[in-house]
Design an enzyme around this catalytic site. Structure first.
Site, PDB file in Angstrom:
ATOM      1  CB  SER A 113      19.175 -15.317  36.240  1.00 23.87           C
ATOM      2  OG  SER A 113      20.536 -15.676  36.609  1.00 23.87           O
ATOM      3  CG  ASP A 277      22.658 -16.036  40.749  1.00 26.27           C
ATOM      4  OD1 ASP A 277      23.437 -17.638  40.877  1.00 26.27           O
ATOM      5  OD2 ASP A 277      21.927 -15.788  39.469  1.00 26.27           O
ATOM      6  NE  ARG A 282      23.581 -12.189  38.306  1.00 27.55           N
ATOM      7  CZ  ARG A 282      23.283 -11.198  37.977  1.00 27.55           C
ATOM      8  NH1 ARG A 282      22.685 -10.184  38.693  1.00 27.55           N
ATOM      9  NH2 ARG A 282      22.737 -10.787  36.390  1.00 27.55           N
TER      10      ARG A 282
HETATM   11  C1  G1P Z   1      22.084  -9.525  32.843  1.00 28.84           C
HETATM   12  C2  G1P Z   1      23.909  -8.869  33.484  1.00 28.84           C
HETATM   13  C3  G1P Z   1      24.665  -9.121  32.739  1.00 28.84           C
HETATM   14  C4  G1P Z   1      24.135 -10.641  32.559  1.00 28.84           C
HETATM   15  C5  G1P Z   1      22.950 -11.192  32.320  1.00 28.84           C
HETATM   16  C6  G1P Z   1      22.741 -12.666  32.937  1.00 28.84           C
HETATM   17  O1  G1P Z   1      21.853  -8.346  32.151  1.00 28.84           O
HETATM   18  O2  G1P Z   1      23.638  -6.669  33.301  1.00 28.84           O
HETATM   19  O3  G1P Z   1      25.965  -8.320  33.060  1.00 28.84           O
HETATM   20  O4  G1P Z   1      24.937 -11.538  31.490  1.00 28.84           O
HETATM   21  O5  G1P Z   1      22.583 -10.234  33.371  1.00 28.84           O
HETATM   22  O6  G1P Z   1      23.503 -13.102  34.173  1.00 28.84           O
HETATM   23  P1  G1P Z   1      21.501  -7.463  32.052  1.00 28.84           P
HETATM   24  O7  G1P Z   1      19.487  -7.270  32.085  1.00 28.84           O
HETATM   25  O8  G1P Z   1      21.780  -6.430  32.305  1.00 28.84           O
HETATM   26  O9  G1P Z   1      20.740  -7.531  30.267  1.00 28.84           O
HETATM   27 ZN    ZN Z   2      22.167 -16.012  36.830  1.00 32.96          ZN
END
Ligand code: G1P
Ligand code: ZN
Length: 543
Positions: A113, A277, A282
């Protein structure tokens, strides 16, 4: 070409997190690491014999090599067919779309990501189910269990498969269809939005800038924004995907996409700017002189989605992750829509979307999406905003101010403490959880606590329960502090502190969020002792 069976041993720590398995690229490149996990995915999916899968990734370092391994393993395990994005590239929403539109049995997305890419950075592998969405916990638990018992994997010995040109080839008895990664996705977008109207609006002088952050959305944005919607050739920046994302973090927020924020705050600001992203799910939304928080963006989209043809019939309901601000709830209440609160992570929206209970959903972490796929979708959010802006003919700032005037403003910010000692972070959370039962009715930093609990979610569709999903503390007057440990990091622990406070006084809607949230920031420190636990005076990242 005969399949080989390679002996292996379980490797510790292959537990899928918030979004698949993410590790340092070097870890993934280690002996048997990727192969063990892929074999475990087959086990978690109930085998791949006779099945059709989709495969693609965000183009980060090792994406191309990993794709060759996964294809050989799919062929050796009897998969009937794999649909692969050209050069093994697919944005996450485009992969979700292909899984659904081709009626496949699921897919594998190679991405970490918004985490940086490169040999010293991060890599990830995620399994999506036939609905196009991230595998639910029941499946990821099965995958994790399989990683603990794997003793061998099957792989075909072969030369690299040519993935550079669309077309069909074979690997053993498995068919491989290489597809252009953009075509189907762009066609889907045309069914949801009024491209003619957006095109006219842009022709009328409305200026748009999109920053692809050297990541996967470059080709998608070029096709849709420049070619189909007629935005100028310079409308898409950093459009060529690179394996290390130009050395940056492909994370669309005011820190990592600062040049874009500077642009909209400067003298030559476009009317609208956005970024996406690493894997394209995102989004960050900006207007001339204004940054729209993801929570506000979700609320504005929910209030205005009916202006786009794909949502003209209204919304079935909406959902947000628990830490996301409750700006969405205000819109839902005013419109008489059901509003669901789910744990962090897109996988929790899948059942609600499949059951037709919601049309739109989102997270504070720059994720917004709808029932058109089963992932969040960065360019979709950009196009929905553009459709709304074209119909309303107002500026982003005016739309936002009008929204706050109508619904009130939920001031919101997230403070991240990154790479902190995992034991210290866990101890802090455990200490906090132990104190929760006594907090109700207490006054902290001058505000009375109305509720204090560890969030657990009962899925209304399949009845499954997910516990330990973060600590939330609600204050009189709508203030709220949420504490969570990240499930996507690869080094130490990341503590996320989510701060929110509600303002309905018309004269106080334009304040600086950090200032407006000072009371909640104090309360968070008093409640959890963040400084002592993390050894930090201030957050590493404020969004
Ligand atoms: C983070 C974000 C969450 C999202 C995830 C994947 O996870 O906070 O909302 O779904 O990345 O993109 P976290 O690192 O907080 O577990
Ligand atoms: Zn992503």
């Amino acid at each position: 070409m005969t399949p080989m069976t390679v002996e292996t041993q379980p490797i510790e720590g292959q537990k899928p997190g918030t979004s698949g398995l993410r590790k340092k690229t070097r870890v993934f490149m280690g002996p048997h690491y990727l192969e063990n996990f892929v074999q475990a995915i087959w086990a978690g999916a109930g085998g791949v014999r006779g099945k059709t899968l989709v495969l693609g990734g965000d183009g980060r370092y090792f994406n191309d090599r990993a794709a060759q391994v996964i294809l050989r393993m799919a062929a050796a395990s009897g998969a009937a067919k794999v649909i692969v994005g050209q050069n093994a590239i697919l944005s996450t929403p485009a992969a979700s779309n292909l899984i659904r539109s081709r009626g496949t049995d699921g897919g594998i997305i190679m991405s970490a990501s918004h985490n940086p890419g490169g040999p010293e950075e991060d890599f990830g592998v995620k399994f999506n189910t036939p609905n196009g969405g991230p595998a639910p916990e029941e499946v990821t638990n099965r995958i994790f269990e399989a990683t603990k018992t794997v003793t061998s994997y099957d792989i075909l010995e072969s030369q690299d498969i040519d993935l550079t040109r669309p077309g069909t080839t074979a690997l053993g008895s498995m068919e491989i269809e290489v597809v252009d990664p953009v075509t189907d996705y762009a066609a889907l977008m045309e069914t949801l939005f009024d491209f003619d109207r957006i095109r006219d609006h842009l022709k009328g002088g409305f200026r748009v800038v999109f920053d692809a952050m050297h990541a996967v959305t470059g080709p998608y944005a070029a096709e849709i924004l420049i070619k189909r919607l007629g935005a100028g050739g310079d409308a898409v920046r950093n459009a060529v995907p690179s394996p290390d994302f130009g050395g940056g973090h492909p994370d669309p927020n005011p820190i990592w996409a600062k040049p874009l924020v500077d642009l909209v705050m400067g003298p030559d600001a476009p009317d609208f700017a956005a970024a996406s992203d690493g894997d394209g799910d995102r989004n960050m939304i900006l207007g001339r002189g204004i940054y729209v928080t993801p929570s506000d963006s979700l609320a504005v989209l929910a209030a205005n989605a009916h202006l786009a043809p794909g949502y003209a019939g209204g919304l079935a309901g909406v959902a947000r992750s628990m830490p996301t601000s409750r700006a969405l709830d205000r819109v839902a209440e005013a419109k008489g829509l059901s509003c669901y609160e789910t744990p962090t992570g897109w996988k929790f929206f899948g059942n609600l979307l499949d059951a037709g209970k919601i049309t739109l959903c989102g997270e504070e972490s720059a994720g917004t999406g709808s029932d058109h796929v089963r992932e969040k979708d960065g360019l979709w959010a950009v196009l929905l905003w553009l459709n709304i802006l074209a119909v309303r003919g107002e500026s982003v700032a005016d739309i936002l101010k009008g929204h706050w005037a109508e619904y009130g403003r939920n001031y919101y910010s997230r403070h991240d403490f990154e790479g902190v000692d995992a034991d210290a972070a866990n101890a802090m959370m455990e200490g906090l959880i132990a104190r929760l039962p006594g907090l109700e009715g207490e006054t902290v930093a001058g505000r009375k606590i109305e509720m204090a609990e560890e969030f657990a979610y009962d899925d209304p569709v399949d009845g499954s329960r997910s516990e330990h999903q973060g600590v939330r503390i609600g204050f009189e007057g709508g203030g709220r502090v949420v504490f969570r440990l990240s499930g996507t990091g690869t080094v130490g622990a990341t503590l996320r502190v989510y701060l929110e406070d509600v303002e309905t006084d018309a004269g106080a809607l334009g304040r600086d969020p950090q200032e407006a949230l000072a009371g909640m920031i104090d309360a968070a420190e008093t409640l959890a002792g963040i400084r002592a636990a993390t050894g930090r005076d201030a957050p590493d990242v404020i969004t």
